[in-house]
Structure formats: C-alpha cells, structure tokens
Design a protein around this motif. Structure first.
Motif, short mmCIF file in Angstrom:
data_model
loop_
_atom_site.label_atom_id
_atom_site.label_comp_id
_atom_site.label_asym_id
_atom_site.label_seq_id
_atom_site.Cartn_x
_atom_site.Cartn_y
_atom_site.Cartn_z
N LEU A 79 1.16 -1.53 0.14
CA LEU A 79 0.30 0.00 -0.27
C LEU A 79 0.89 1.42 0.08
CD1 LEU A 79 -2.77 -1.32 2.43
CD2 LEU A 79 -3.37 -1.36 0.23
N MET A 80 1.86 1.26 0.07
CA MET A 80 2.73 2.38 -0.23
C MET A 80 3.61 1.90 -1.49
SD MET A 80 2.69 4.30 1.66
CE MET A 80 3.42 5.78 1.55
N PRO A 81 3.95 2.97 -2.46
CA PRO A 81 4.78 2.49 -3.68
C PRO A 81 6.15 2.47 -3.68
CG PRO A 81 3.07 4.83 -3.86
CD PRO A 81 3.32 4.27 -2.39
N SER A 82 6.96 2.50 -4.72
CA SER A 82 8.63 2.35 -4.42
C SER A 82 9.17 2.72 -4.87
CB SER A 82 8.34 0.58 -4.84
OG SER A 82 8.21 0.18 -5.59
N ASP A 83 8.12 4.01 -6.36
CA ASP A 83 9.14 4.59 -6.81
C ASP A 83 9.31 5.60 -5.45
OD1 ASP A 83 9.79 6.08 -9.09
OD2 ASP A 83 8.33 7.13 -8.03
N PRO A 84 10.66 6.45 -5.12
CA PRO A 84 10.88 7.15 -4.70
C PRO A 84 9.77 8.87 -4.58
CG PRO A 84 13.09 6.19 -4.82
CD PRO A 84 11.93 5.69 -5.96
N ALA A 85 9.49 9.13 -5.96
CA ALA A 85 8.90 10.40 -5.77
C ALA A 85 7.60 9.98 -5.41
CB ALA A 85 9.07 11.16 -7.37
N ALA A 86 6.92 8.85 -6.02
CA ALA A 86 5.68 8.54 -5.70
C ALA A 86 5.24 8.31 -4.65
CB ALA A 86 5.22 7.30 -6.63
N ARG A 87 6.54 7.78 -3.80
CA ARG A 87 6.49 7.20 -2.18
C ARG A 87 6.70 8.20 -1.31
NH1 ARG A 87 7.25 2.55 0.96
NH2 ARG A 87 7.65 2.90 2.92
N LEU A 88 6.74 9.42 -1.66
CA LEU A 88 7.01 10.90 -0.94
C LEU A 88 6.33 10.96 -1.29
CD1 LEU A 88 8.83 13.61 0.81
CD2 LEU A 88 9.67 14.20 -1.34
N ARG A 89 5.32 11.88 -1.73
CA ARG A 89 3.90 12.18 -1.79
C ARG A 89 2.44 11.16 -1.21
NH1 ARG A 89 -0.05 14.65 -5.40
NH2 ARG A 89 -1.41 13.77 -5.66
N ALA A 90 2.97 9.60 -1.22
CA ALA A 90 1.57 9.35 -0.74
C ALA A 90 2.08 9.44 1.10
CB ALA A 90 2.33 7.54 -0.88
N LEU A 91 3.57 9.93 1.12
CA LEU A 91 3.74 10.31 2.33
C LEU A 91 3.05 11.63 3.11
CD1 LEU A 91 7.13 8.67 2.65
CD2 LEU A 91 5.63 7.57 3.81
N ARG A 92 3.37 12.07 2.12
CA ARG A 92 3.24 13.83 2.30
C ARG A 92 1.67 14.02 3.08
NH1 ARG A 92 2.10 17.51 -1.40
NH2 ARG A 92 2.12 16.88 -2.81
N LEU A 93 0.38 13.09 1.71
CA LEU A 93 -1.13 13.43 1.94
C LEU A 93 -1.10 12.46 2.68
CD1 LEU A 93 -1.66 12.99 -2.00
CD2 LEU A 93 -1.45 14.79 -0.46
N THR A 94 -0.74 11.11 3.56
CA THR A 94 -1.00 10.89 4.28
C THR A 94 -0.81 11.24 6.13
OG1 THR A 94 -0.21 8.42 3.70
CG2 THR A 94 -0.34 8.31 5.77
N GLY A 95 0.38 12.00 5.64
CA GLY A 95 0.90 13.12 6.86
C GLY A 95 -0.75 14.05 7.17
N LEU A 96 -1.09 13.90 6.15
CA LEU A 96 -2.14 15.89 6.09
C LEU A 96 -3.29 14.95 6.27
CD1 LEU A 96 -1.32 17.58 2.41
CD2 LEU A 96 -1.06 18.31 4.91
N ALA A 97 -3.69 14.24 5.78
CA ALA A 97 -5.00 13.58 6.68
C ALA A 97 -4.78 12.75 7.81
CB ALA A 97 -4.89 11.87 6.11
#
Length: 202
Positions: A79-97
């Motif tokens: 449920l987490m992307p392996s691509d560094p840029a995509a993973r960063l986006r997922a972490l950032r949006l999860t943090g906002l939520a």
C-alpha cells in the motif's frame, strides 16, 4: 491476532482496513478507551487505541506502527509505492490526512469539557488547522486522475478517506462536502471498496 479499539476512531479504522487489505486475519474487539477503560486496561495498561495483540501475546500500539508492520507481514499488495517520488507523495498526503484526523479528535475531546472550561481561542486554532489540512487534501484530490498516487490504492487513499468520513460524523457543520467536493468524491469511492464496507465507522 486481535485489534482493539472502536472503528469510530479514524486511527483504529485505518489500521483495520490496512490489515484486511494486507490479508492479515484478525479479531476486532470494539472497546472504548472511555466506556470500557478497565477492560481495555486489563489487556493493555497503556489503554491506547488501536492496540494490536499477536497470537503469542506481543502488543503493538499506534496506527502508523501497526500499518508499517502489516506492510511486511501481510501477503496483499503493498500500500506504499516503491518509486521514491511516488512514495514521498504518499507519505506527504498521509501526513496531511493524519493531521486532519488528529485535529478532528481534538475538537471532539474539547467538546467533552464543561462549557465554562472550554478554550475558545485554542478551539478556533485547531479548527483552522483542520480546515487547512482539508484544503490541502482537496487541492491534491482535485489534481488526481485516479487515486491520490497513481492508479493504485495507497495508504494515502485509505487514511484520507477514513479521515473524511470521520469529519462527516463528528464535524459536519465545520467541514462541509460542498467546500471540498473532490475530497468528498474520493472518500465516497473508497468507501465502496469491500474492506471499507466490512469495517464501517460504528
């Protein structure tokens, strides 16, 4: 394995949905940290929800840690992307939520105080933080073609959808769907998935 805590908590629910999606079987014990304090304390003296209890007795608390463990322990797709840029986006949006969820919970707790003991200034600040987090998520959701990070469901989608549902249960007059239409539509789509339907916030 047992997951302890009520699904009306966005933190318990995001952990439960993740365990389900990762193919990790568990029994859900719906105990309130308020109404069932003594029973909860007999299991975990910290009385922290969610608490995950392994079959051999180990305990893990905090939804983010439970989810991190589930990522490697489960058999379902990551449920987490392996691509560094995509993973960063997922972490950032999860943090906002997570910020939105935290601020929503703080507003609920402040409402439990006697009216003459509530801090209006602090409450206004927290409400502003909640609106700011939702506004950022709205902007990100409006710019997404599919899920929030590419075409696959990620933890960012789970946490965002769960948090939105929580705000609609607890802060419907403060966080209104017509002010955040993309966020509302994203959540509605996620709530149709089987794991969400099986684990409603009740």
């Amino acid at each position: 394995m047992k997951l302890i805590g009520m699904l009306d908590s966005p933190f318990v629910r995001r952990a439960a949905i993740t365990l389900k999606l990762k193919g990790l079987p568990f029994e859900h014990l719906s105990l309130s940290v308020f109404r069932n304090f003594d029973e909860f304390q007999s299991i975990n003296p910290l009385v922290k929800a969610p608490t995950l209890v392994g079959d051999d007795g180990w305990q893990l608390v905090d939804s983010t840690l439970i989810i991190d463990w589930a990522e490697t322990a489960g058999s379902g797709p990551s449920l987490m992307p392996s691509d560094p840029a995509a993973r960063l986006r997922a972490l950032r949006l999860t943090g906002l939520a997570l910020i939105a969820a935290e601020k929503s919970v703080q507003i609920v707790y402040e409402g439990k105080r006697a009216e003459d003991r509530r801090d209006a200034g602090w409450l206004a600040r927290v409400q502003g933080q909640l609106k700011a987090a939702c506004s950022e998520l709205e902007r990100e959701a409006a710019g997404s073609d599919d899920w929030l990070v590419g075409d696959a469901l990620t933890q960012a989608d789970i946490t965002t959808a769960v948090t939105w549902r929580f705000t609609q249960l607890m802060q419907p007059e403060l966080i209104r769907p017509h002010d955040y239409p993309a966020l509302a539509a994203h959540s509605a789509r996620a709530e149709q998935l089987p794991a969400f339907v099986e684990l409603p916030p009740i």
